[in-house]
Design an enzyme around this catalytic site. Structure first.
Site, mmCIF file in Angstrom:
data_model
loop_
_atom_site.group_PDB
_atom_site.id
_atom_site.type_symbol
_atom_site.label_atom_id
_atom_site.label_comp_id
_atom_site.label_asym_id
_atom_site.label_seq_id
_atom_site.Cartn_x
_atom_site.Cartn_y
_atom_site.Cartn_z
ATOM 1 N N ASP A 249 39.612 39.955 38.522
ATOM 2 C CA ASP A 249 39.832 38.448 38.864
ATOM 3 C C ASP A 249 38.561 37.706 39.279
ATOM 4 O OD1 ASP A 249 42.384 38.771 38.190
ATOM 5 O OD2 ASP A 249 43.173 38.008 39.916
ATOM 6 N N HIS B 57 42.535 33.103 34.322
ATOM 7 C CA HIS B 57 42.886 32.948 35.616
ATOM 8 C C HIS B 57 43.024 31.466 36.112
ATOM 9 C CE1 HIS B 57 43.672 34.742 39.653
ATOM 10 N NE2 HIS B 57 42.231 34.299 40.038
ATOM 11 N N HIS C 189 38.376 42.641 42.084
ATOM 12 C CA HIS C 189 37.648 41.304 41.551
ATOM 13 C C HIS C 189 36.390 41.752 41.004
ATOM 14 C CE1 HIS C 189 41.191 40.185 43.920
ATOM 15 N NE2 HIS C 189 41.039 38.967 43.628
#
Length: 244
Positions: free
Chosen positions: A36, A87, A181
């Site tokens: 992400d 996202h 991430h």
């Protein structure tokens, strides 16, 4: 047998019609690896190098301002065989918006990413995982499917990379969706979550991938895992994920 172990399967079955993708039903030793908050020109390349070294693929849930600012990196990610997903057009919580606004944001973000990457965007993950039923409906109306996660590296806090990797690997098993991430959300995407932790994201990716291999597991993107053209296709497992 605990009451929870009896109720949980029933809850999952009842809520499938409004479910987010939370795992994969597969006969293969595959986990879904997701990233992400990128792309980031400093940290994402190190993640890509680790993935390349392990012949692994991942799904990158991108923030459109960062995708627009790093178009060549988006192209590199696609060319390397990874998957692009949305996202958000920023990193604010969807639950502060009306369903109509969420629909607009999802359609806009999907269109931006598809224009940059030249591929279809199928999946959406809400920032912070914050999504309620009206927002879930808006995401589905936009032509995408909400995706949640299972094990996570907790790489948004300040910890040694070894501890982050173990946090995800401790409950990793075939069919799980792992959250990591490749960047940290900040003011450029509309939020202030404090100072970014000092994380060597390439090292963390290497630790995750090596750890998965030691467990006999392979990392794949969500799209690669559920590709129906494979000899043994998997299917998404959906049940409710609602979080304010």
């Amino acid at each position: 047998m605990s009451p929870g172990s009896l109720v949980r399967p029933v809850w999952r079955w009842i809520t499938r019609p409004v479910g987010s993708v939370r795992a994969i039903a597969t006969t293969q030793p595959d986990v879904v690896l997701t990233y992400d908050d990128g792309p980031d020109p400093v940290t994402t390349p190190a993640v890509l190098e680790a993935l390349r070294a392990h012949n692994a693929t991942a799904t990158f849930f991108m923030l459109t301002p960062r995708a627009v600012a790093n178009k060549s990196l988006v192209h590199e990610i696609v060319s390397a065989g990874h998957e692009i997903a949305l996202h958000g057009i920023d990193h604010t919580r969807l639950t502060q918006y009306s369903s109509a606004e969420v629909l607009r944001r999802c359609r806009e973000g999907k269109a931006i990413l598809e224009d940059i990457a030249g591929v279809e965007v199928r999946w959406f993950r809400a920032p912070y995982g914050a999504i309620l039923l009206p927002h879930w409906t808006a995401v589905r109306r936009s032509g995408m499917e909400p995706v949640a996660w299972g094990p996570t590296a907790r790489d948004w806090v300040q910890l040694p990379e070894e501890e982050m990797a173990q946090a995800a690997l401790g409950s990793a098993q075939a069919g799980e969706i792992i959250l990591a991430h490749d960047a940290f959300a900040g003011a450029d995407v509309g939020v202030d979550d404090g100072p970014a932790p000092t994380v060597d994201r390439g090292k963390l990716a290497e630790l995750l991938l090596s750890g998965l291999a030691s467990l006999g597991l392979s990392a794949k993107s969500l799209g690669d895992t559920v590709n129906t053209a494979q000899a043994n296709p998997a299917r998404p497992r959906r049940w409710a994920w609602f979080l304010r």
